[in-house]
Design an enzyme around this catalytic site. Structure first.
Site: not given
Length: 413
Positions: A273, A316, A290, A281
């Site tokens: 993770d 993620e 992305d 983000n």
């Protein structure tokens, strides 16, 4: 760094299971899709291409051996001189060495398969013409083995090219007949050879034309199979990252679990993770996030071994399956991925590092996929709680009817 903590607890008690985890189905239906154990095999890498090439050359060698065996029978019946056999052996050796040199050179990259097969067919027929010139009786062998040679290239070499090659062969055959007649002045032999020439002139072109329909069907089936394969591979891949998608990686986990139950071979699973992905983000926007995901997936896939399976579980979070692998090698791979992510030169407007928390554990025979996954997921949450950017190991042991997790109590830097 990775940590293994000293504690005994049930794998399902330490952290609540998310709804996503409950999607696991412990029945055999989850493994209904056919899964392959290696990412590189699906990508067309590895030794499969070399083996395919070796099979082609074995086929060529086998066909030449059949002709040589038939010629050896003629020699045993005292119908062919030993010089013909010696010349055939020399031509085979020279031909194989020449083609081997071509394939080993850089020229191979510029030669199409159809050109290579055309050269093989032409060389084979040319060799039979030489043997026919030395031993006229081998005209009995020439006709059937010319069909064999043409059939070898029928699916690759264009029909017009094969017809042109047939015309050249017929002219060469007629020239050999003329040489025989000029040397022997045998009218009976001349008539027999002319009849063979007439039979070849009628049958071989007809064979090529009729096989053209089979060739067209073969190419259509080949194109269709390639499209189906591409569709299947696309269905197995995450469209954004290129790694395996959720559906495939879960089916692969179920299949590997069943394989471990049947064979007793070890199996490990890691949950990865990306740390503070919401911050990433917020700093870079969703397009930048992305790109971070794509880069992370590329780093992870470069760090795994050939038989390992890496896929995106969601958001993620990623899964890494280690078939036929014990805990220590799986741990080493996870630590290598963690270090490569931490030291990667991340570009963009990131204010902090990109790191990953990883939990890894080994499968216990007979447990469910849900129990197996939840233990690795628990280890990943422990890595988060322990400060992130680390690998936490769960070492499961079977004790009574309950599954417990044992930790060594050491921290390794």
């Amino acid at each position: 760094m990775f940590f293994a903590r000293k504690n005994l607890f049930s794998a399902t008690d330490a952290f609540p299971l998310t709804d996503a985890v409950l999607e696991f189905d412990d029945s055999s239906s989850a493994a209904s899709s056919a899964v392959r154990p290696g990412r590189r095999a699906l990508d067309g890498l590895g030794p499969r291409g070399d083996w395919h090439e070796r099979k082609k050359w074995w086929a060529v060698g086998g066909l030449i051996s059949l002709y040589a065996l038939a010629l050896l029978g003629f020699y045993a019946l005292d119908m062919v001189a030993g010089e013909a056999l010696a010349l055939l052996a020399a031509m085979v050796v020279v031909g194989f060495v020449a083609f081997w040199l071509v394939l080993r050179a850089d020229v191979q990259q510029k030669i199409r398969l159809r050109h290579l097969q055309l050269a093989i067919v032409s060389t084979a027929i040319g060799g039979m013409l030489v043997v026919f010139y030395l031993a006229p009786v081998t005209q009995i062998l020439f006709a059937p083995f010319m069909f064999v040679a043409v059939a070898y290239g029928i699916f690759t070499v264009p029909r017009r090219t094969l017809l042109a090659l047939t015309a050249v062969v017929l002219v060469a055959y007629a020239a050999v007949i003329g040489l025989h007649h000029s040397h022997q002045h045998n009218a009976a032999l001349l008539r027999l050879e002319l009849l063979h020439l007439l039979a070849l002139a009628v049958s071989v072109p007809a064979f090529i034309v009729l096989m053209g329909r089979v060739q067209h069907l073969y190419r259509s089936l080949y194109r269709a199979s390639r499209k189906i394969k591409n569709i299947q591979e696309d269905a197995q891949r995450d469209t954004l990252l290129g790694c395996f998608n959720r559906r495939y990686i879960l089916a692969a986990l179920e299949e590997q679990k069943q394989l471990a139950d049947e064979s007793g071979i070890p199996l490990c699973l890691a949950v990865l993770d990306i740390d503070h992905f919401k911050r990433i983000n917020d700093e870079l926007g969703h397009l930048g996030g992305d790109e971070v995901l794509r880069t992370f997936a590329r780093i992870a896939q470069q760090g795994v071994r050939g038989g390992d399976l890496f896929g995106r579980y969601g958001g993620e979070e990623f899964l890494l399956i280690f078939p036929a692998t014990s805990l220590l090698p799986a741990l080493n791979t996870c630590e290598r991925i963690r270090a490569q992510v931490e030291t990667h030169a991340w570009s963009g407007l990131l204010k902090g590092r990109v790191t990953v928390s990883i939990g890894v554990t080994q499968y216990v025979l007979g447990e469910s996929v849900l129990e197996f996954f939840s233990r690795a997921d628990t280890a990943m949450y422990m890595a988060k709680e322990g400060g992130r950017n680390q690998v936490v190991v769960e070492e499961p042991i079977a004790k009574g009817d309950s599954l417990l997790s044992e930790h060594s109590g050491h921290a390794f830097l």
